[in-house]
Scaffold this motif. Structure first.
Motif, mmCIF file in Angstrom:
data_model
loop_
_atom_site.group_PDB
_atom_site.id
_atom_site.type_symbol
_atom_site.label_atom_id
_atom_site.label_comp_id
_atom_site.label_asym_id
_atom_site.label_seq_id
_atom_site.Cartn_x
_atom_site.Cartn_y
_atom_site.Cartn_z
ATOM 1 N N ARG A 135 0.778 -1.242 -0.189
ATOM 2 C CA ARG A 135 0.081 0.061 0.050
ATOM 3 C C ARG A 135 0.795 1.248 0.021
ATOM 4 O O ARG A 135 0.516 2.306 -0.788
ATOM 5 C CB ARG A 135 -1.069 -0.247 1.116
ATOM 6 C CG ARG A 135 -2.098 -1.030 0.815
ATOM 7 C CD ARG A 135 -2.853 -1.557 2.122
ATOM 8 N NE ARG A 135 -3.885 -2.291 1.560
ATOM 9 C CZ ARG A 135 -3.926 -3.553 1.170
ATOM 10 N NH1 ARG A 135 -2.754 -4.209 0.779
ATOM 11 N NH2 ARG A 135 -4.898 -4.264 0.821
ATOM 12 N N ILE A 136 1.916 1.319 0.628
ATOM 13 C CA ILE A 136 2.713 2.325 0.794
ATOM 14 C C ILE A 136 3.291 2.729 -0.689
ATOM 15 O O ILE A 136 3.542 3.635 -0.998
ATOM 16 C CB ILE A 136 4.146 2.176 1.759
ATOM 17 C CG1 ILE A 136 3.498 2.349 3.079
ATOM 18 C CG2 ILE A 136 5.130 3.045 1.702
ATOM 19 C CD1 ILE A 136 4.373 1.768 4.206
ATOM 20 N N ALA A 137 3.881 1.391 -1.163
ATOM 21 C CA ALA A 137 4.545 1.564 -2.735
ATOM 22 C C ALA A 137 3.659 1.984 -3.841
ATOM 23 O O ALA A 137 3.829 2.936 -4.300
ATOM 24 C CB ALA A 137 5.347 0.271 -3.004
ATOM 25 N N VAL A 138 2.689 1.432 -3.733
ATOM 26 C CA VAL A 138 1.458 1.781 -4.833
ATOM 27 C C VAL A 138 0.898 3.261 -4.456
ATOM 28 O O VAL A 138 1.104 4.079 -5.499
ATOM 29 C CB VAL A 138 0.320 0.818 -4.852
ATOM 30 C CG1 VAL A 138 -0.828 1.176 -5.568
ATOM 31 C CG2 VAL A 138 0.883 -0.780 -5.193
ATOM 32 N N ALA A 139 0.609 3.548 -3.449
ATOM 33 C CA ALA A 139 0.133 4.948 -2.777
ATOM 34 C C ALA A 139 1.209 5.966 -3.336
ATOM 35 O O ALA A 139 0.658 7.040 -3.736
ATOM 36 C CB ALA A 139 -0.099 4.998 -1.557
ATOM 37 N N THR A 140 2.437 5.661 -3.033
ATOM 38 C CA THR A 140 3.652 6.650 -3.283
ATOM 39 C C THR A 140 4.138 6.664 -4.978
ATOM 40 O O THR A 140 5.286 7.369 -5.105
ATOM 41 C CB THR A 140 4.503 6.719 -2.204
ATOM 42 O OG1 THR A 140 5.066 5.517 -2.179
ATOM 43 C CG2 THR A 140 3.935 7.020 -1.028
ATOM 44 N N ARG A 141 3.635 5.594 -5.531
ATOM 45 C CA ARG A 141 4.168 5.297 -6.694
ATOM 46 C C ARG A 141 5.786 5.011 -6.849
ATOM 47 O O ARG A 141 6.591 5.390 -7.696
ATOM 48 C CB ARG A 141 3.737 6.233 -7.778
ATOM 49 C CG ARG A 141 2.396 6.534 -8.172
ATOM 50 C CD ARG A 141 2.069 7.324 -9.401
ATOM 51 N NE ARG A 141 0.746 7.277 -9.329
ATOM 52 C CZ ARG A 141 -0.076 8.375 -9.951
ATOM 53 N NH1 ARG A 141 0.661 9.377 -10.352
ATOM 54 N NH2 ARG A 141 -1.364 8.307 -10.268
ATOM 55 N N MET A 142 6.087 4.011 -5.877
ATOM 56 C CA MET A 142 7.587 3.682 -5.873
ATOM 57 C C MET A 142 7.930 3.159 -7.054
ATOM 58 O O MET A 142 7.124 2.304 -7.484
ATOM 59 C CB MET A 142 8.077 2.952 -4.588
ATOM 60 C CG MET A 142 7.704 3.725 -3.211
ATOM 61 S SD MET A 142 7.920 2.698 -1.778
ATOM 62 C CE MET A 142 9.556 2.017 -2.003
ATOM 63 N N GLU A 143 9.140 3.055 -7.517
ATOM 64 C CA GLU A 143 9.633 2.588 -8.846
ATOM 65 C C GLU A 143 11.050 1.624 -8.304
ATOM 66 O O GLU A 143 11.956 2.311 -7.820
ATOM 67 C CB GLU A 143 10.073 3.479 -9.728
ATOM 68 C CG GLU A 143 8.590 3.921 -10.396
ATOM 69 C CD GLU A 143 8.962 5.118 -11.541
ATOM 70 O OE1 GLU A 143 10.282 5.265 -11.693
ATOM 71 O OE2 GLU A 143 8.083 5.869 -12.033
ATOM 72 N N HIS A 144 10.807 0.527 -8.732
ATOM 73 C CA HIS A 144 12.222 -0.323 -8.544
ATOM 74 C C HIS A 144 13.276 0.168 -9.444
ATOM 75 O O HIS A 144 12.857 0.119 -10.678
ATOM 76 C CB HIS A 144 11.824 -1.973 -8.765
ATOM 77 C CG HIS A 144 12.684 -2.621 -7.873
ATOM 78 N ND1 HIS A 144 14.048 -3.191 -8.655
ATOM 79 C CD2 HIS A 144 12.887 -3.261 -6.579
ATOM 80 C CE1 HIS A 144 14.477 -3.944 -7.735
ATOM 81 N NE2 HIS A 144 13.953 -4.130 -6.535
ATOM 82 N N PRO A 145 14.545 0.253 -9.169
ATOM 83 C CA PRO A 145 15.472 0.674 -10.428
ATOM 84 C C PRO A 145 15.501 -0.247 -11.488
ATOM 85 O O PRO A 145 15.361 -1.674 -11.086
ATOM 86 C CB PRO A 145 16.802 0.501 -9.613
ATOM 87 C CG PRO A 145 16.539 0.229 -7.996
ATOM 88 C CD PRO A 145 15.061 -0.098 -8.031
ATOM 89 N N HIS A 146 15.382 0.144 -12.591
ATOM 90 C CA HIS A 146 15.593 -0.687 -13.731
ATOM 91 C C HIS A 146 16.776 -1.225 -14.093
ATOM 92 O O HIS A 146 17.953 -0.637 -13.675
ATOM 93 C CB HIS A 146 15.390 0.287 -15.072
ATOM 94 C CG HIS A 146 13.821 0.910 -14.908
ATOM 95 N ND1 HIS A 146 12.780 0.275 -15.175
ATOM 96 C CD2 HIS A 146 13.603 2.122 -14.579
ATOM 97 C CE1 HIS A 146 11.711 1.108 -14.918
ATOM 98 N NE2 HIS A 146 12.409 2.335 -14.823
ATOM 99 N N ARG A 147 16.914 -2.289 -14.759
ATOM 100 C CA ARG A 147 18.293 -3.011 -14.965
ATOM 101 C C ARG A 147 18.708 -2.624 -16.246
ATOM 102 O O ARG A 147 18.253 -2.372 -17.219
ATOM 103 C CB ARG A 147 18.108 -4.591 -14.948
ATOM 104 C CG ARG A 147 18.013 -5.154 -13.404
ATOM 105 C CD ARG A 147 18.055 -6.336 -13.367
ATOM 106 N NE ARG A 147 18.118 -6.615 -12.013
ATOM 107 C CZ ARG A 147 19.083 -7.162 -11.491
ATOM 108 N NH1 ARG A 147 20.065 -7.820 -11.939
ATOM 109 N NH2 ARG A 147 19.016 -7.650 -10.101
#
Length: 147
Positions: A135-147
């Motif tokens: 919920r934190i990640a989706v609500a704040t639109r966190m993005e995992h580093p791209h490879r």
């Protein structure tokens, strides 16, 4: 990158509290591979790309097969998961989707029978914790580093 708030900067004590849960879970009896199945399944249900990518990478480093990771999306139809994993995945599904029907007595009783009270309690806390992170990640639109 998203222009939404970063909770670690705006609410560091809250993130510290979440890390306390992670510390507790790190010392739990849940086998590492089972932890990652819980995290991945809940993250799939919640549509959390950040957590899916993170936990898939961890699972693969723990020698989880890509075949099982892909089958996780349809675990009920897959023969690749054992009785304990199925009980935990059912628990994960129902607790993640708690507003739908709650946690059914059948799922609870099956998990209790397979896991015992202590491991059931720990798995439940793992499900609750990953749902909070999702919920934190989706609500704040966190993005995992791209490879």
């Amino acid at each position: 990158m998203s222009d939404r708030i970063q909770l670690a900067q705006q609410a560091p004590a809250a993130i510290q509290a979440m890390m306390g849960l992670e510390s507790y879970l790190g010392g739990s009896d849940i086998p590492p591979a089972l932890k990652e199945l819980i995290k991945l399944r809940a993250s799939m249900i919640n549509g959390c790309a950040y957590c899916i990518q993170m936990h898939a990478e961890v699972a693969m480093k723990q020698q989880e097969s890509p075949q099982r990771l892909l089958a996780l999306a349809a675990w009920r139809e897959s023969p690749l998961f054992d009785a304990r994993e199925r009980a935990v995945l059912a628990l994960t599904d129902e607790v993640t989707l708690i507003a739908g029907q709650g946690l059914s007595e059948a799922t609870y009783e099956q998990a209790l029978a397979v896991l015992g009270e202590t491991l059931l309690a720990q798995c439940l806390m793992q499900v609750v914790t990953i749902n909070a992170w999702n919920r934190i990640a989706v609500a704040t639109r966190m993005e995992h580093p791209h490879r």
